[in-house]
Scaffold this active site. Structure first.
Site, PDB file in Angstrom:
ATOM      1  N   ASP A 311       0.803  -1.224   0.000  1.00  8.87           N
ATOM      2  CA  ASP A 311       0.000   0.000   0.000  1.00  8.87           C
ATOM      3  C   ASP A 311       0.838   1.277   0.000  1.00  8.87           C
ATOM      4  O   ASP A 311       1.585   1.545   0.945  1.00  8.87           O
ATOM      5  CB  ASP A 311      -0.962   0.007   1.197  1.00  8.87           C
ATOM      6  CG  ASP A 311      -2.154   0.922   0.998  1.00  8.87           C
ATOM      7  OD1 ASP A 311      -2.319   1.460  -0.113  1.00  8.87           O
ATOM      8  OD2 ASP A 311      -2.930   1.091   1.953  1.00  8.87           O
ATOM      9  N   LYS A 360      -8.284  -2.029   3.537  1.00 13.34           N
ATOM     10  CA  LYS A 360      -7.552  -0.780   3.727  1.00 13.34           C
ATOM     11  C   LYS A 360      -7.030  -0.634   5.142  1.00 13.34           C
ATOM     12  O   LYS A 360      -5.999  -0.024   5.371  1.00 13.34           O
ATOM     13  CB  LYS A 360      -8.474   0.400   3.392  1.00 13.34           C
ATOM     14  CG  LYS A 360      -7.767   1.718   3.181  1.00 13.34           C
ATOM     15  CD  LYS A 360      -6.974   1.725   1.902  1.00 13.34           C
ATOM     16  CE  LYS A 360      -6.335   3.066   1.628  1.00 13.34           C
ATOM     17  NZ  LYS A 360      -5.451   3.024   0.461  1.00 13.34           N
ATOM     18  N   LYS A 435      -8.300  14.787  -2.630  1.00 14.98           N
ATOM     19  CA  LYS A 435      -8.701  14.137  -1.382  1.00 14.98           C
ATOM     20  C   LYS A 435      -8.600  15.097  -0.202  1.00 14.98           C
ATOM     21  O   LYS A 435      -7.649  15.859  -0.088  1.00 14.98           O
ATOM     22  CB  LYS A 435      -7.832  12.912  -1.115  1.00 14.98           C
ATOM     23  CG  LYS A 435      -8.216  12.143   0.138  1.00 14.98           C
ATOM     24  CD  LYS A 435      -7.572  10.777   0.199  1.00 14.98           C
ATOM     25  CE  LYS A 435      -6.092  10.843   0.450  1.00 14.98           C
ATOM     26  NZ  LYS A 435      -5.509   9.500   0.667  1.00 14.98           N
ATOM     27  N   LYS A 510       2.562   1.880   3.344  1.00 10.34           N
ATOM     28  CA  LYS A 510       1.878   2.031   4.631  1.00 10.34           C
ATOM     29  C   LYS A 510       2.105   0.855   5.560  1.00 10.34           C
ATOM     30  O   LYS A 510       2.282   1.024   6.766  1.00 10.34           O
ATOM     31  CB  LYS A 510       0.361   2.154   4.399  1.00 10.34           C
ATOM     32  CG  LYS A 510      -0.136   3.461   3.842  1.00 10.34           C
ATOM     33  CD  LYS A 510      -1.673   3.476   3.887  1.00 10.34           C
ATOM     34  CE  LYS A 510      -2.242   4.771   3.319  1.00 10.34           C
ATOM     35  NZ  LYS A 510      -2.235   4.768   1.852  1.00 10.34           N
TER      36      LYS A 510
END
Length: 557
Positions: A311, A360, A435, A510
């Site tokens: 990620d 996620k 975002k 991540k």
């Protein structure tokens, strides 16, 4: 020499409890011993970068079209007019292209900084070839218009080149993504999973031969998939995973098919010019799902190929790892972290389905998130995930982004104690790729006081992600040219390459995968690791930032 810390610091007259402990409860006395050791390593780096190409899974998506446009624009030295004035192509946001490294100090005591890309020979973006797959058959010019990321003038300038680029048909299973993705899936491979792997391998070979490449990096930048079940006999070993693909097992995700294809095409090859063995194909997972199941990792180690996961780390998570590191390092105790963000690109649309959003934020249940929020455009619900099997605990650990920082300070946190951590994602089509991320950090300070930080971040997600994709490719290629051996060993001793799981690239993801040892999420430590590795390749020691020569009353050497 052995140093006992309690002898240096002295024993306290009164034992103090940890903040929040009942009065009078003694804190466990820590008495570590330190044994300094010195070991010399010989580091060998092949000077010539391999001729490399990247194959993007999701080439027609926001990240894929943005990276491709950036490569073309920088190669052409593109300039265009905006309402703020003329802009020119650059690589802002790239660690390898736009950051510097401190070499040391000159004779006057001034720091000497050099571009990070100049420390060792790194792959030049202008030399990188690009290809890929997508479930949509649109050429990249049409895909860029649909994605609404690039400035209109940039699209017009690059349209002739982008129009010539068309993705290859992609492996796709709608059961692993949101149902709303089916509407764009007009360009997918048919056949069984085994047939799809064979076609993906053929695509990799075709790209490699057509562009006369030494090496290919396969990079998943497509939609987040749901987590695949981890089951004995299905994906727990390399042989079981390959057999499951041959049986066309429905629980083998499309992303894992790409990983297997890349691994099977990545067998080590001898480089007789540099007297080196290098990996021909690397797989990078740029999304959070568990693509790299235990069997996949075993297969990579068996073939000596490299994998990276998981990620991309672009904005909110990167800031979180910095801020929590700062607070804990300052002796302040974060107690609550609440993260909210909304976005309107296709990534947000896909994440509006609960089973994809679960990928996620779900982590190892022994270390993972306290509370999850699964969000659709109209529904918000709290959800605690069911326990999942461990992800090959002997090989890899996934943790929450703040866990290692929390565990570094046993004065602030007791065993099993962590901050409350809530994450919310909403899909709002109007905002597109721009975002919005809002975070609230609460912390305890002196005398039971409270400190709260509120951060608002607006960013164009794909413009942050594209430079990271480049960095992942550049550093992954670099890792295939480095080897290590004991300096005391004879010339017959082989150089040891990096492990198949490239933990060195943790700065860019991540949920970093590691082959063994602790997971490091602290952004400062992750970047320092890359810097010191580059320094080691040119014979420089780690940068300690001690600068003792400037802190003494008089010189002693």
């Amino acid at each position: 020499m052995v140093v006992k810390l309690n002898q240096i610091l002295g024993k306290p007259k009164k034992k103090l409890g940890r903040p929040g402990e009942p009065k009078g409860k003694p804190r466990k006395t820590i008495k570590p011993t330190v044994t300094p050791r010195r070991r010399w390593l010989e580091v060998r780096t092949a000077r010539r970068p391999h001729r490399t190409g990247v194959m993007l899974v999701g080439w027609g998506g926001n990240n894929g079209t943005t990276l491709t446009a950036a490569l073309l624009a920088n190669r052409a030295g593109l300039r265009w007019e905006t309402k703020e004035g003329e802009r020119r192509a650059d690589w802002l946001g790239s660690l390898t292209q736009s950051s510097t490294l401190r070499l040391g100090q000159d004779a006057d005591g001034r720091d000497v900084w050099v571009p990070l890309a100049d420390v060792v020979p790194l792959l030049r973006p202008d030399d990188l070839e690009v290809d890929g797959w997508d479930i949509s058959g649109l050429d990249l010019a049409a895909a860029a218009r649909r994605n609404r990321v690039l400035d209109v003038e940039v699209q017009r300038a690059l349209e002739p080149e982008l129009r010539r680029l068309r993705p290859r048909a992609a492996a796709f299973d709608c059961g692993f993504v949101a149902a709303n993705q089916q509407e764009r899936a007009d360009h997918v491979l048919g056949g069984t999973r085994a047939q799809q792997v064979r076609q993906l391998r053929e695509d990799i070979r075709d790209f490699k031969q057509g562009k006369s490449l030494d090496q290919v990096v396969v990079l998943w930048t497509a939609n987040t998939e749901r987590f695949a079940d981890l089951r004995p006999g299905l994906n727990d070993t390399a042989d079981n995973l390959l057999a499951a693909i041959e049986r066309d097992e429905s629980e083998v995700a499309s992303s894992t098919l790409y990983a297997v294809a890349a691994i099977l095409e990545g067998t080590l090859l001898d480089d007789f010019v540099n007297y080196f063995r290098y990996v021909q194909c690397t797989f990078i997972n740029g999304s959070p799902q568990n693509t790299l199941v235990p069997g996949c990792l075993e297969l990579a180690e068996r073939h000596g190929t490299h994998v990276v996961g998981d990620d991309l780390k672009t904005g909110q998570t990167k800031l979180k790892s910095v801020l929590v590191d700062f607070l804990v390092g300052a002796g302040i105790k974060p107690t609550s972290i609440v993260s909210y963000n909304h976005l309107g690109n296709n990534d947000g649309k896909n994440l509006s389905a609960p089973h994809t959003f679960r990928s996620k934020e779900v982590g190892n249940p022994q270390h993972g998130l306290r509370i999850l929020a699964v969000v659709s455009p109209s529904v918000v619900s709290a959800h605690v995930p069911d326990p999942l099997p461990l992800l090959a605990p002997a090989q890899i650990t996934k943790r929450n982004v703040v866990d290692d920082v929390v565990e570094s300070n046993s004065i602030l946190y007791g065993p099993g104690e962590r901050p409350d951590h809530v994450v919310v994602i909403k899909y709002v089509p109007y905002v597109g790729d721009s975002k919005r991320a809002m975070d609230e950090y609460s912390a305890e300070i002196l005398f039971g006081g409270r400190q709260t930080f509120v951060v608002h971040n607006t960013c164009e997600d794909s413009l942050l992600a594209a430079p990271l994709l480049l960095d992942l490719v550049v550093l992954a290629e670099f890792c295939t040219r480095v080897g290590f051996r004991d300096a005391a060993a004879g010339p017959a001793e082989e150089y040891v390459p990096f492990h198949s799981v490239l933990a060195l690239l943790s700065y860019l993801v991540k949920a970093p995968m590691v082959p063994r040892g602790p997971v490091v999420n602290s952004l400062f430590r992750q970047r320092t690791c890359i810097e010191n590795m580059l320094r080691a390749c040119v014979g420089l020691g780690p940068d300690s930032n001690m600068q003792l020569e400037h802190k003494l009353a008089r010189p002693i050497v």
